[in-house]
Design a protein around this motif. Structure first.
Motif, PDB file in Angstrom:
ATOM      1  N   UNK A 116       0.820  -1.209   0.000  1.00 40.84           N
ATOM      2  CA  UNK A 116       0.000   0.000   0.000  1.00 40.84           C
ATOM      3  C   UNK A 116       0.854   1.259   0.000  1.00 40.84           C
ATOM      4  N   UNK A 117       1.873   1.268   0.833  1.00 37.89           N
ATOM      5  CA  UNK A 117       2.734   2.456   0.911  1.00 37.89           C
ATOM      6  C   UNK A 117       3.469   2.685  -0.412  1.00 37.89           C
ATOM      7  N   UNK A 118       4.010   1.641  -0.988  1.00 35.65           N
ATOM      8  CA  UNK A 118       4.743   1.774  -2.241  1.00 35.65           C
ATOM      9  C   UNK A 118       3.839   2.210  -3.379  1.00 35.65           C
ATOM     10  N   UNK A 119       2.546   1.916  -3.244  1.00 36.40           N
ATOM     11  CA  UNK A 119       1.598   2.242  -4.305  1.00 36.40           C
ATOM     12  C   UNK A 119       0.923   3.593  -4.097  1.00 36.40           C
ATOM     13  N   UNK A 120       1.274   4.292  -3.022  1.00 37.22           N
ATOM     14  CA  UNK A 120       0.801   5.653  -2.854  1.00 37.22           C
ATOM     15  C   UNK A 120      -0.255   5.885  -1.798  1.00 37.22           C
ATOM     16  N   UNK A 121      -0.642   4.856  -1.061  1.00 38.60           N
ATOM     17  CA  UNK A 121      -1.609   5.075   0.023  1.00 38.60           C
ATOM     18  C   UNK A 121      -0.897   5.706   1.209  1.00 38.60           C
ATOM     19  N   UNK A 122      -1.418   6.841   1.700  1.00 39.71           N
ATOM     20  CA  UNK A 122      -0.760   7.547   2.798  1.00 39.71           C
ATOM     21  C   UNK A 122      -1.646   7.706   4.029  1.00 39.71           C
ATOM     22  N   UNK A 123      -2.737   6.937   4.094  1.00 44.75           N
ATOM     23  CA  UNK A 123      -3.608   6.994   5.265  1.00 44.75           C
ATOM     24  C   UNK A 123      -3.154   6.052   6.365  1.00 44.75           C
ATOM     25  N   UNK A 124      -4.001   5.899   7.371  1.00 44.98           N
ATOM     26  CA  UNK A 124      -3.657   5.043   8.511  1.00 44.98           C
ATOM     27  C   UNK A 124      -3.792   3.571   8.147  1.00 44.98           C
ATOM     28  N   UNK A 125      -2.960   2.753   8.772  1.00 44.84           N
ATOM     29  CA  UNK A 125      -3.034   1.296   8.686  1.00 44.84           C
ATOM     30  C   UNK A 125      -3.017   0.745  10.107  1.00 44.84           C
ATOM     31  N   UNK A 126      -3.931  -0.152  10.403  1.00 38.63           N
ATOM     32  CA  UNK A 126      -3.882  -0.910  11.660  1.00 38.63           C
ATOM     33  C   UNK A 126      -3.769  -2.375  11.282  1.00 38.63           C
ATOM     34  N   UNK A 127      -2.636  -2.997  11.610  1.00 38.07           N
ATOM     35  CA  UNK A 127      -2.368  -4.389  11.243  1.00 38.07           C
ATOM     36  C   UNK A 127      -2.543  -5.302  12.449  1.00 38.07           C
TER      37      UNK A 127
END
Length: 256
Positions: A56-67
């Motif tokens: 996701x980060x490499x593809x441009x998503x810059x929102x929150x992630x909870x794993x």
């Protein structure tokens, strides 16, 4: 023959493939959908070592992630992957339909195919390296119990499930919060791979019929190397309208 074709042909002799960037469907297409539906929180359930969040980060998503990752070895790697990212949180839980402790089966492919459910012979035959090699006691939580702690008012939530057949249990544990999710990505199987696991038609009926989501993409997954038959895929679905505050019947009652 194009230059790309020549280079690709040579590379394939060494076991390497080259494709145009971006590929036909992957992280960039997913992030396009996340942006279209204004997703600003991704719940990454069954995060393993953090490959999904990294994509996701490499593809441009810059929102929150909870794993969420209950297995200690995978979670240690996940914590290293998420370190330094202030918008990426790691929680040490499996998600299910009741809060408890349970035994998780640890798979031999670095834990990627680990599940609470027994693995069936069909899975072991197609991927012997994924056979279970041990067990680990893990903590299970219901998503609706955690929801107030991990979400904030106004966030648009996307729920990703990679839980090896345990999808219906996770969604039951989400309760009414499942209807508050604007999108869902869930792995599902065309043939039984885990005892009691959700199959393709069941997953699609559940997501469309019970949760009111619309199918946007089907992402190819695990394929049997012996004959090329696809055994798993991911369904990507989104809600075309704002979720209602309450929507009976509750998922807990609908998913039986």
């Amino acid at each position: 023959m194009t230059l790309l074709h020549r280079v690709r042909t040579v590379a394939q002799r060494f076991g390497i493939d080259i494709a145009r960037y971006p590929a036909s469907w992957g992280g960039h297409q997913l992030v396009q959908l996340l942006k279209r539906y204004e997703i600003d929180l991704v719940l990454d359930v069954g995060a393993h070592a953090g490959g999904y969040g990294t994509m996701l980060r490499r593809s441009g998503y810059d929102g929150r992630i909870v794993s969420f990752e209950p297995l200690s070895a995978a979670r240690a790697e996940l914590n290293r992957t998420a370190a330094g990212d202030p918008l990426w949180t790691v929680l040490p839980y499996a998600l299910g339909d009741r809060s408890c402790t349970t035994t998780m089966n640890v798979a031999g492919n670095s834990g990627a195919s680990s599940s609470v459910l027994p693995m069936l012979p069909s899975h072991r035959a197609a991927a012997p390296h994924a056979s279970y090699t041990g067990t680990e006691t893990v903590e299970v939580r219901r998503l609706d119990e955690l929801w107030p702690q991990i979400t904030t008012a106004g966030e648009h939530v996307f729920l990703k499930l990679d839980v090896q057949g345990y999808e219906a249990h996770v969604l039951r544990g989400a309760g009414a919060c499942a209807h508050a999710c604007r999108g869902l990505q869930t792995e599902t199987s065309f043939v039984p791979l885990y005892e009691g696991g959700l199959l393709f038609n069941q997953a699609l009926d559940l997501a469309q019929g019970e949760l009111g989501l619309s199918l946007m993409s089907v992402v190819p997954g695990f394929t049997d190397p012996r004959d090329g038959r696809m055994l798993q895929c991911d369904l990507v679905l989104f809600r075309d309208c704002e979720p209602a505050a309450t929507r009976p019947p509750a998922v807990a009652e609908a998913l039986v």
